[in-house]
Enzyme design. Structure first.
Site, PDB file in Angstrom:
ATOM      1  N   SER A  11      -4.471  12.586  20.685  1.00 46.72           N
ATOM      2  CA  SER A  11      -3.141  13.172  20.489  1.00 46.72           C
ATOM      3  C   SER A  11      -2.084  12.101  20.262  1.00 46.72           C
ATOM      4  O   SER A  11      -0.922  12.277  20.639  1.00 46.72           O
ATOM      5  CB  SER A  11      -2.755  14.007  21.713  1.00 46.72           C
ATOM      6  OG  SER A  11      -2.810  13.207  22.882  1.00 46.72           O
ATOM      7  N   LYS A 204     -10.636  -1.839   5.415  1.00 47.39           N
ATOM      8  CA  LYS A 204      -9.310  -2.084   4.819  1.00 47.39           C
ATOM      9  C   LYS A 204      -8.320  -2.613   5.850  1.00 47.39           C
ATOM     10  O   LYS A 204      -7.348  -3.294   5.506  1.00 47.39           O
ATOM     11  CB  LYS A 204      -8.799  -0.825   4.134  1.00 47.39           C
ATOM     12  CG  LYS A 204      -8.680   0.403   5.033  1.00 47.39           C
ATOM     13  CD  LYS A 204      -7.323   0.543   5.697  1.00 47.39           C
ATOM     14  CE  LYS A 204      -7.268   1.719   6.628  1.00 47.39           C
ATOM     15  NZ  LYS A 204      -5.961   1.867   7.285  1.00 47.39           N
TER      16      LYS A 204
END
Length: 344
Positions: A11, A204
């Site tokens: 969350s 990345k």
């Protein structure tokens, strides 16, 4: 067909943005999904009040995604076992270092026919690369797909247009996941190349650290373009080594070149790495000062990847990945990155 119950495990910033999308789409497709979406919240206090209570009463994650309203059908649940009990789809959105512990907590209550989808951009640290989706599959005995892309969480939450790639090798679940995640502002494409999609999402972040070093040294677009080009080359090279069946076209999906570009110009890894050069503070200190409880993934992924490359004796074939590791963990100065580039 019975309705699918969805739980979001996590969350934080990105987890809350995903909850906004998933909550809207479960309500949009009442023939496919239970409307209520459970979201596991690591309980903490904000201004003396429990975060889960704040989310459920105000429909806003005031700590990690302030100013963005979550759908009313998203229910914050502070007990992870309770949050996944009875669920058919588990959406993982949290720092990858917490996955093993959580799998251990929930594996006895996860439904045998449940499926997972990981939005986690990282790798399991070992002498051999283990994808987080593989870790989840092994620990829970359930299939796990992935979602990766050029997705800055705050921009997605503000409904600025973006794309994502779903790596799913299951013909049935691919379309289901697309319905769960696709909106007018968040477009998804499903491809049957899960490992490559996931590797792009992890690797990345190493390149983004290098891009942050470039910004910290005050260098311009030419140097950053060189970093992005070499970074993409090493991403493709590593993916082919890990998965010989890796498909070249996957690198041109959102999970590949698009995510690489956006994370090298925005995002937490680039930002903190720039500050690392400018301030001389450690990465741990900067993470605490700048990220408000979020975790920095790039340096950790660089360490995990370097350990594998070193074990295989091929670290010399990955000069950018190696340089990022050496700057982050072996005390090499940021200029070491430029010295590496000039010798390639």
């Amino acid at each position: 067909m019975s309705l699918r119950q969805v739980t979001i495990i996590g969350s934080g910033n990105w987890g809350s943005a995903i909850a906004k999308i998933v909550g809207s789409n479960t309500a949009k497709y009442p023939d496919l999904f239970h409307s209520q979406v459970k979201m596991w919240v690591f309980e903490e206090e904000v201004n003396g009040e429990k975060l889960s209570h704040i989310i459920n009463s105000t429909h806003e994650n005031v700590k990690y995604l302030p100013g963005i309203k979550l759908p009313a059908n998203v229910l914050a649940v502070p007990d992870v076992v309770e949050s996944v009990t009875g669920s058919d789809i588990l959406v993982w959105v949290l720092p990858h270092q917490f996955v093993p512990r959580l799998c251990g907590q929930i594996k006895d209550v996860v439904k045998p026919d449940a499926v997972s989808l990981s939005c986690i951009k990282g790798l399991q640290d070992s002498s051999e690369i283990k994808l987080i989706s593989t870790l989840i599959q092994e620990e829970l005995g359930t299939d796990c797909s992935v979602l990766m892309g050029a997705n800055i969480a705050n921009e997605v939450a503000k409904e600025e247009f973006s794309e994502a790639t779903i790596g799913c090798n299951d013909d049935v679940m691919g379309p289901v996941f697309q319905k769960l995640f696709t909106t007018d502002y968040f477009k998804t494409t499903a491809v049957k190349d899960k490992d490559t999609v996931e590797l792009c999402g992890a690797l990345k972040n190493i390149v983004a650290v290098a891009a942050g070093f470039v910004d910290g040294m005050g260098l311009g677009g030419n140097t950053k373009a060189a970093i992005i080009r070499l970074g993409m080359k090493e991403m493709v090279q590593f993916s082919k080594m890990f998965s010989p069946a890796s498909q070249q076209l996957t690198f041109f999906e959102s999970c590949g070149v698009a995510d690489l570009i956006t994370t090298c110009y925005g995002g937490r890894n680039r930002k903190v790495s720039e500050a690392f050069v400018k301030t001389g503070k450690t990465l741990d200190v900067l993470e605490a000062e700048m990220l408000g409880g979020q975790k920095l993934q790039g340096p950790m992924t660089a360490k995990e990847v370097y350990h594998v490359l070193k074990a295989k004796g091929v670290e010399g074939s990955y000069p950018l990945f190696r340089s990022v590791y050496e700057i982050c963990y072996e005390g090499m100065p940021p200029k070491h990155l430029l010295d590496t580039l000039s010798t390639i």
